[in-house]
Design an enzyme around this catalytic site. Sequence first.
Site, PDB file in Angstrom:
ATOM      1  N   ARG A   1      -4.077  -7.211  -3.793  1.00  0.00           N
ATOM      2  CA  ARG A   1      -4.783  -8.104  -2.852  1.00  0.00           C
ATOM      3  C   ARG A   1      -5.932  -7.393  -2.150  1.00  0.00           C
ATOM      4  O   ARG A   1      -6.227  -7.669  -0.980  1.00  0.00           O
ATOM      5  CB  ARG A   1      -3.821  -8.684  -1.806  1.00  0.00           C
ATOM      6  CG  ARG A   1      -2.538  -9.262  -2.358  1.00  0.00           C
ATOM      7  CD  ARG A   1      -2.775 -10.295  -3.416  1.00  0.00           C
ATOM      8  NE  ARG A   1      -1.522 -10.858  -3.930  1.00  0.00           N
ATOM      9  CZ  ARG A   1      -1.484 -11.799  -4.867  1.00  0.00           C
ATOM     10  NH1 ARG A   1      -2.595 -12.242  -5.426  1.00  0.00           N
ATOM     11  NH2 ARG A   1      -0.338 -12.283  -5.269  1.00  0.00           N
TER      12      ARG A   1
ATOM     13  N   LYS B   1      10.095  -2.849   1.565  1.00  0.00           N
ATOM     14  CA  LYS B   1      10.213  -4.220   1.071  1.00  0.00           C
ATOM     15  C   LYS B   1      11.419  -4.210   0.144  1.00  0.00           C
ATOM     16  O   LYS B   1      11.368  -3.608  -0.932  1.00  0.00           O
ATOM     17  CB  LYS B   1       8.943  -4.605   0.320  1.00  0.00           C
ATOM     18  CG  LYS B   1       9.022  -5.946  -0.413  1.00  0.00           C
ATOM     19  CD  LYS B   1       7.671  -6.321  -1.026  1.00  0.00           C
ATOM     20  CE  LYS B   1       7.752  -7.616  -1.813  1.00  0.00           C
ATOM     21  NZ  LYS B   1       6.443  -8.037  -2.371  1.00  0.00           N
TER      22      LYS B   1
ATOM     23  N   GLU C   1      10.929 -10.681  -3.683  1.00  0.00           N
ATOM     24  CA  GLU C   1      10.032 -10.815  -4.830  1.00  0.00           C
ATOM     25  C   GLU C   1      10.333  -9.783  -5.914  1.00  0.00           C
ATOM     26  O   GLU C   1       9.431  -9.138  -6.449  1.00  0.00           O
ATOM     27  CB  GLU C   1       8.567 -10.708  -4.386  1.00  0.00           C
ATOM     28  CG  GLU C   1       8.150 -11.831  -3.448  1.00  0.00           C
ATOM     29  CD  GLU C   1       6.669 -11.832  -3.104  1.00  0.00           C
ATOM     30  OE1 GLU C   1       6.060 -10.757  -3.085  1.00  0.00           O
ATOM     31  OE2 GLU C   1       6.146 -12.929  -2.856  1.00  0.00           O
TER      32      GLU C   1
ATOM     33  N   ARG D   1      11.027  -4.867   6.196  1.00  0.00           N
ATOM     34  CA  ARG D   1      10.329  -6.164   6.167  1.00  0.00           C
ATOM     35  C   ARG D   1      11.291  -7.338   6.061  1.00  0.00           C
ATOM     36  O   ARG D   1      12.299  -7.274   5.343  1.00  0.00           O
ATOM     37  CB  ARG D   1       9.326  -6.203   5.023  1.00  0.00           C
ATOM     38  CG  ARG D   1       8.180  -5.232   5.244  1.00  0.00           C
ATOM     39  CD  ARG D   1       7.256  -5.197   4.065  1.00  0.00           C
ATOM     40  NE  ARG D   1       6.136  -6.108   4.155  1.00  0.00           N
ATOM     41  CZ  ARG D   1       5.772  -6.954   3.203  1.00  0.00           C
ATOM     42  NH1 ARG D   1       6.488  -7.071   2.097  1.00  0.00           N
ATOM     43  NH2 ARG D   1       4.708  -7.711   3.345  1.00  0.00           N
TER      44      ARG D   1
ATOM     45  N   ASP E   1       3.677 -17.365   4.187  1.00  0.00           N
ATOM     46  CA  ASP E   1       2.991 -16.210   3.630  1.00  0.00           C
ATOM     47  C   ASP E   1       1.495 -16.194   3.936  1.00  0.00           C
ATOM     48  O   ASP E   1       0.691 -16.532   3.066  1.00  0.00           O
ATOM     49  CB  ASP E   1       3.213 -16.194   2.108  1.00  0.00           C
ATOM     50  CG  ASP E   1       2.761 -14.887   1.482  1.00  0.00           C
ATOM     51  OD1 ASP E   1       2.384 -13.976   2.226  1.00  0.00           O
ATOM     52  OD2 ASP E   1       2.795 -14.781   0.242  1.00  0.00           O
TER      53      ASP E   1
ATOM     54  N   GLU F   1       3.471  -8.571  11.427  1.00  0.00           N
ATOM     55  CA  GLU F   1       2.602  -8.115  10.339  1.00  0.00           C
ATOM     56  C   GLU F   1       1.558  -9.189  10.086  1.00  0.00           C
ATOM     57  O   GLU F   1       1.897 -10.333   9.790  1.00  0.00           O
ATOM     58  CB  GLU F   1       3.442  -7.878   9.069  1.00  0.00           C
ATOM     59  CG  GLU F   1       2.615  -7.578   7.822  1.00  0.00           C
ATOM     60  CD  GLU F   1       3.483  -7.319   6.568  1.00  0.00           C
ATOM     61  OE1 GLU F   1       4.650  -6.876   6.704  1.00  0.00           O
ATOM     62  OE2 GLU F   1       2.993  -7.577   5.457  1.00  0.00           O
TER      63      GLU F   1
ATOM     64  N   GLU G   1      -6.407 -12.456   1.287  1.00  0.00           N
ATOM     65  CA  GLU G   1      -5.774 -12.973   0.069  1.00  0.00           C
ATOM     66  C   GLU G   1      -5.893 -14.488  -0.012  1.00  0.00           C
ATOM     67  O   GLU G   1      -6.141 -15.043  -1.080  1.00  0.00           O
ATOM     68  CB  GLU G   1      -4.290 -12.566   0.049  1.00  0.00           C
ATOM     69  CG  GLU G   1      -3.517 -13.218  -1.090  1.00  0.00           C
ATOM     70  CD  GLU G   1      -2.034 -12.839  -1.114  1.00  0.00           C
ATOM     71  OE1 GLU G   1      -1.593 -12.048  -0.270  1.00  0.00           O
ATOM     72  OE2 GLU G   1      -1.324 -13.346  -2.006  1.00  0.00           O
TER      73      GLU G   1
HETATM   74  C1  BDP Z   1       2.192 -11.945  -0.858  1.00  0.00           C
HETATM   75  C2  BDP Z   1       1.331 -11.326  -1.901  1.00  0.00           C
HETATM   76  C3  BDP Z   1       2.032 -10.273  -2.694  1.00  0.00           C
HETATM   77  C4  BDP Z   1       2.708  -9.280  -1.767  1.00  0.00           C
HETATM   78  C5  BDP Z   1       3.640 -10.039  -0.846  1.00  0.00           C
HETATM   79  C6  BDP Z   1       4.286  -9.155   0.209  1.00  0.00           C
HETATM   80  O1  BDP Z   1       0.889 -12.356  -2.750  1.00  0.00           O
HETATM   81  O2  BDP Z   1       1.075  -9.644  -3.506  1.00  0.00           O
HETATM   82  O3  BDP Z   1       3.405  -8.313  -2.477  1.00  0.00           O
HETATM   83  O4  BDP Z   1       2.913 -11.001  -0.127  1.00  0.00           O
HETATM   84  O5  BDP Z   1       3.848  -9.227   1.353  1.00  0.00           O
HETATM   85  O6  BDP Z   1       1.343 -12.582   0.049  1.00  0.00           O
HETATM   86  O7  BDP Z   1       5.217  -8.425  -0.072  1.00  0.00           O
END
Ligand code: BDP
Length: 681
Positions: A150, A269, A273, A306, A346, A368, A374
């Site tokens: 990003r 993190k 995801e 996080r 997000d 944060e 992005e």
């Molecule tokens: C999202 C982004 C991704 C990040 C994620 C994050 O698209 O690339 O890894 O957040 O904050 O907005 O972990």
Amino acid sequence: MKKVVRYIIALMGLLLYNLGHAEDGSQLWLRYTRVPANEAALRTVACRVNDPVAYMAVEELQHYWRRGDVTLVIDKSWSGQQTGGYAIQSRRNKTVISAGSSAGLLYGAYHLLRLQQLQTDIQGLNIVEKPSYALRMLNHWDNLDGTVERGYAGHSLWKWSELPQKISPRYREYARANASVGINAVVLNNVNAAPLILRSDYLGKVKALADIFRPYGIKVFLSINFSSPKLLGQLRDSDPFNPEVVKWWEKKAAEIYGLIPDFGGFLVKANSEGQPGPQDYGRTHAEGANMLASALKPFRGLVMWRAFVYNPSAEDRAKQAYQEFVPLDGKFSDNVIVQIKNGPIDFQPREPFNPLFGAMPKTNQMVEFQITQEYLGFSNHLVYLAPLFKETLDAQTYTRPLHATVAGITQHGPYPQLSAIAGVANIGADRNWCGHHFAQANWYAFGRLAWNAALSSSSIAKEWLSATFSPDPDLVDPLSDLMIASREAAVNYMMPLGLHHLFAFEHHYGPEPWGDMPGGRPDWMPWYYHNADSIAVGFDRTSSGSNAVAQYHSPLREQFANIATCPESYLLWFHRVPWTYRMKNGRSLWDNLCYSYQQGVDQVRHFQQVWDSVEGKIDAQRFKGVQSKLKVQARDAVWWRDACLLYFQTFAKMPLPADLERPVHELDDLKKIKLNLKHHN
Ligand code: BDP
């Protein structure tokens, strides 16, 4: 005759200076001019403190301060205050900066230089400054291969393959820019972290950067991969309850602190995801975080854990972080801070604040923000983010009688000495650092608000404009108005009235409200968020829907739940609303949507005119650069308007209001646009 010669020499000097200093934006807001030696000899900069940070304060003043004598003193009465605070007093042409720490002296020095730059009268100064947050952090999402997740300002600043032998001069310039706005902590690498960052050779590179940043009062942190013991240490697993794993982290911590005694700690993190985490072994976020926290504790290191977690499930994505984290309140160690994105989804152009703020009274919480754009047109769109940051910081949570805004919650947690705030950096190897000259303002504004969350967006904009371009009010006034309006303009042409996540898949640049992928995760698809059909549009988060409103404290919960009292800027965030619904101005929802999109387009066109009006007041290079970016933004705004209105019209089946500008695209053509933008994950 002599005068004429002197004049010509001065003119030539100016010409050479300008030629030598192309206005490529690389100087940021730090356009101090060096005091000539003969002038410097006429005043003194005195300081008895002998450490690299105080020395830096002295050096900056010696090089650039031209208004009389300055004395820098450590004043013990400051102790107990958040470190970094300072006072500045001036009488006649003597100025004293006093602080509880060398870092405070450095911030005081930059304050003075800022006043000089803004041409402020410095007679009779009596300034006392204390930072709002103890830790004012940038999070870099930089990968070890030099790409930036990003990132829209070129490659990573960190040249991992050259470090530690070769030291780019930009490392120092970067640290100086941070220090000048009070940023005192940086996470060097992506939250989607490569285990490699903890390998000894990489730690040597990290140490080299830490050594450069230290005299600027900046601590280094790293993002870590929770599976590092297994992936890097070849252990059987990375279970936080496995004694081998615990030992591995303890040894790693000792190794890091052996190299970098003031290392800040880890950003994590986990189970988010696709990243590994304690839940892979049936352990909670708290158990995972505490294991790392105890490894860092002997060295006074911190863990930023996080809360950006969500899974493809039947549950509304906006509710999931709260559901996972609230039950863990009180279970985190005292050197863990839970790092929470400003909104519950997000980094959208507009979100209500994340209801986790204030809902974990026994836990340190930090906010944060995303400084990199992005979801806001990358480095092509001029979007000044201070109003977005302020909207969250000033949001009232009603969770306690005192200090209940998000700023209050994050500044006055259970361990106030740990108060922290983070912004995802928008900095890269581009000459102008941030891709767009005005994106520098977002780096600046983040730092200034982290220092003093009570500053106004407009005072920060004015400061930045004066320092970056010129203090001429004919420039500062119109451009600060433009900056203040720019965030709302982006909301208008992208996602007005509470719409969210209508972005193109993966890269998130343009509009794709129709976006769909057979078999793809629903919570990554725009339809999941807009729910448009022939009757209505929006996400029902009231009790008849996902009931996310219940996560907010009264009276917000009731206010958001009631369509009549819900702020219209969040309408489609909390409600599924018929196209024909009458809004406060008497027009239908559909008409309001149409006018909002058009307003966004009109605003950007107005920005173009305002910008053209300052031609000649700034250098041609930056003028042209911004002018051409504004053209892109104006075209993109029309693209967004046409895409969203033509698409939603296929459901609403209502005409555009008669007085509205007509679309210039065919929906089918817009649907064919597939940008080949890489997303580095
Ligand atoms: C999202 C982004 C991704 C990040 C994620 C994050 O698209 O690339 O890894 O957040 O904050 O907005 O972990």
